[in-house]
Design an enzyme around this catalytic site. Structure first.
Site, short mmCIF file in Angstrom:
data_model
loop_
_atom_site.label_atom_id
_atom_site.label_comp_id
_atom_site.label_asym_id
_atom_site.label_seq_id
_atom_site.Cartn_x
_atom_site.Cartn_y
_atom_site.Cartn_z
CB SER A 89 0.10 15.79 59.72
OG SER A 89 -0.61 16.68 60.53
NE ARG A 143 10.10 8.51 53.18
CZ ARG A 143 10.52 8.08 54.38
NH1 ARG A 143 9.69 7.93 55.37
NH2 ARG A 143 11.79 7.79 54.59
CG ASP A 179 0.00 15.19 63.29
OD1 ASP A 179 1.19 14.83 63.35
OD2 ASP A 179 -0.87 14.54 62.68
C1 BGC Z 1 3.18 11.44 59.09
C2 BGC Z 1 3.44 12.08 60.42
C3 BGC Z 1 2.14 12.36 61.13
C4 BGC Z 1 1.27 11.11 61.18
C5 BGC Z 1 -0.08 11.36 61.85
C6 BGC Z 1 2.26 10.23 59.24
O1 BGC Z 1 1.94 9.71 57.98
O2 BGC Z 1 4.39 11.03 58.48
O3 BGC Z 1 4.17 13.29 60.27
O4 BGC Z 1 2.41 12.79 62.43
O5 BGC Z 1 1.05 10.63 59.87
O6 BGC Z 1 -0.77 12.37 61.24
#
Ligand code: BGC
Length: 480
Positions: free
Chosen positions: A159, A174, A212
């Site tokens: 995620s 990042r 996700d």
């Molecule tokens: C991340 C995403 C993720 C989202 C929810 C964000 O901080 O950069 O990749 O989908 O959180 O989990």
């Protein structure tokens, strides 16, 4: 305050009943900061659309708009058994999923493990070993074995934003949320995970890496073909949708077929990292400055579960300093960064008891404070303002995706503990959409936010099945 907002904001009259004039008057500035009316939401949405479009260009912008290389939705005939690992902001979830063909059905065994904070800020090696250890333990507990010489296919839900050249690789752009693991940013995470799996001789092969939101979109579309956007509203915030490749300038030289489509993981938590669109308050700026990565994920920091607890803490602390709350009490715990999370807000808003007993208990347990009933009413009102702003701003992100893609009618599959567990969040976000699109008040909104679960289980397994079926990883590796 505009009538539309007053009607969607049911707290003020009941909650503040009997609270002194002065306090009520002092809350006005918070209303001005946090209650965003329809005109503001519409303007934010239009600016968001431009940010999304920019992310698709070759030059790029704040919003990564990451190409996921998932180029089809499942057709319901997918089958097979898949291991899936979901590394989220809070937990690691391991599943074993069996897809049943023709029935749009599945069976799964799963287990969740809390990710310790030392792992969140440790080294890459510690992180990958942690994952490999738990996968190995899970397989042992559930007697999952690979047939001889044939590793089990594994899908990895990760995620965080990754730049993908193939569906089974991804360079971490990042860390976001509270993660800061060394030696991973700027690197392809799959070889790192594979090295840990090989060290422990775990007989699996990573066949898909997905976000996700991508998993949520695939899983919700599998059950309901009207779903066009998949979103997470939890510790972090993000959304994914299916885009036509011919409308993605940064894919021009890939020579993809004219009718090709691909799921885009927007990573729209990064919208407005230039701080030009959103109405940031001094509290938002403070939250950003004190975060692990200042200047990043500006939109996410205004709306998501990880930060709304911090927002009420900062406001209560300010009001204490101004002599309005908790006078004569020891506020040591209130001074601690991140002392509160979204659960505090959710419990407070759910408490309908006369004495606000649950809320009082939270104040005692989390902050060692004994507030008066008036103080609790004021705090609950402020919590309502914060959560309402979060929900209405969240609506802008979803509205921007729909507007950009000329989607007038669809279902949005949303997963995440804040969306699913914070009572009233969905209604407030729906009201936000209604205000943005001017839907008549007596009609059901044509775009609806529907709770979705299992993106990282069945969604990931379906992504693995699609990747294997189409053998796409090989083709894309060549053109990437
Ligand atoms: C991340 C995403 C993720 C989202 C929810 C964000 O901080 O950069 O990749 O989908 O959180 O989990």
């Amino acid at each position: 305050m505009s009538e539309a907002i007053m009607s969607s904001f049911r707290y003020r009259p009941e909650i503040l009943q009997g609270v002194g004039e002065l306090l009520t008057y002092d809350l006005k500035k918070y209303e001005d900061w946090f209650l965003l009316d329809a005109t503001v939401l519409k303007k934010i949405t239009d600016d968001f659309v431009k940010e999304l479009e920019k992310g698709l260009t070759k030059e790029g912008g704040n919003v990564p708009m990451n190409v996921t290389w998932v180029m089809n939705f499942p057709n319901g005939h997918e089958e097979g058994r898949y291991l899936t690992i979901d590394m989220g902001g809070t937990n690691l979830r391991v599943c074993y999923v069996s897809l049943c063909p023709r029935k749009r059905d599945f069976e799964q065994t799963q287990r969740k493990y809390k990710i310790p904070s030392e792992i969140k800020s440790g080294t890459g090696e510690q992180l990958w070993n942690f994952i490999a250890d738990h996968l190995q333990a899970f397989m042992k507990e559930n007697f999952i074995e690979a047939p001889e010489d044939q590793p089990l296919p594994l899908a990895f839900t990760f995620s965080w934003p990754v730049y993908q050249k193939t569906i089974r690789s991804g360079i971490l752009q990042r860390w976001t949320k509270k993660f800061n693991v060394s030696g991973v940013e700027g690197e392809d995470i799959i070889p790192q995970l594979e090295a840990a799996l090989a060290r422990k001789k775990i007989p699996v092969q990573v066949v898909a890496l997905l976000n996700d939101t991508t998993g949520t979109l695939i899983a919700s579309h599998y059950r309901d073909p009207h779903v066009k956007v998949g979103s997470i509203f939890s510790t972090g915030t993000n959304a994914a949708y299916m885009e036509e490749c011919r409308l993605i300038p940064k894919l021009e030289e890939y020579g993809l077929p004219e009718d090709a489509k691909v799921i885009i993981n927007t990573e729209y938590g990064a919208i407005d990292n230039d701080c030009k669109i959103l109405p940031l308050t001094s509290f938002d700026r403070q939250i950003d400055e004190e975060s692990l990565r200042p200047g990043t994920q500006i939109y996410e920091k205004m709306v998501s579960g990880l930060y709304i607890g911090e927002m009420i803490r900062l406001i209560m602390l300010k009001m204490h300093g101004e002599g309005q709350l908790f006078q004569g009490q020891d506020v040591t715990r209130l001074r601690q960064n991140n002392a509160l999370d979204a659960t505090f807000l959710s419990i407070a808003e759910l408490d309908i008891s006369e004495g606000l007993d649950d809320m009082r208990e939270e104040f005692e347990n989390e902050l060692s404070l004994s507030p008066s009933i008036d103080e609790m009413k004021v705090c609950r009102y402020l919590i309502g303002l914060i959560a309402t702003r979060a929900a209405r701003l969240y609506a802008c992100g979803i509205a921007a995706i729909c507007k950009k893609n000329k989607i007038n009618k669809c279902h949005v599959g949303v997963d995440g503990f804040v969306f699913n567990k914070y009572s009233g969040f969905k209604d407030r976000a729906m009201q936000g959409l209604r205000d943005i699109f001017d839907w008549p008040h007596d009609e059901v909104g044509p775009i609806s936010l529907n709770a979705s679960e299992d993106g990282s289980g069945v969604g990931a397994a379906l992504a693995a099945a699609l990747a294997l079926k189409e053998g796409r990883q090989i083709g894309i590796e060549q053109i990437g």
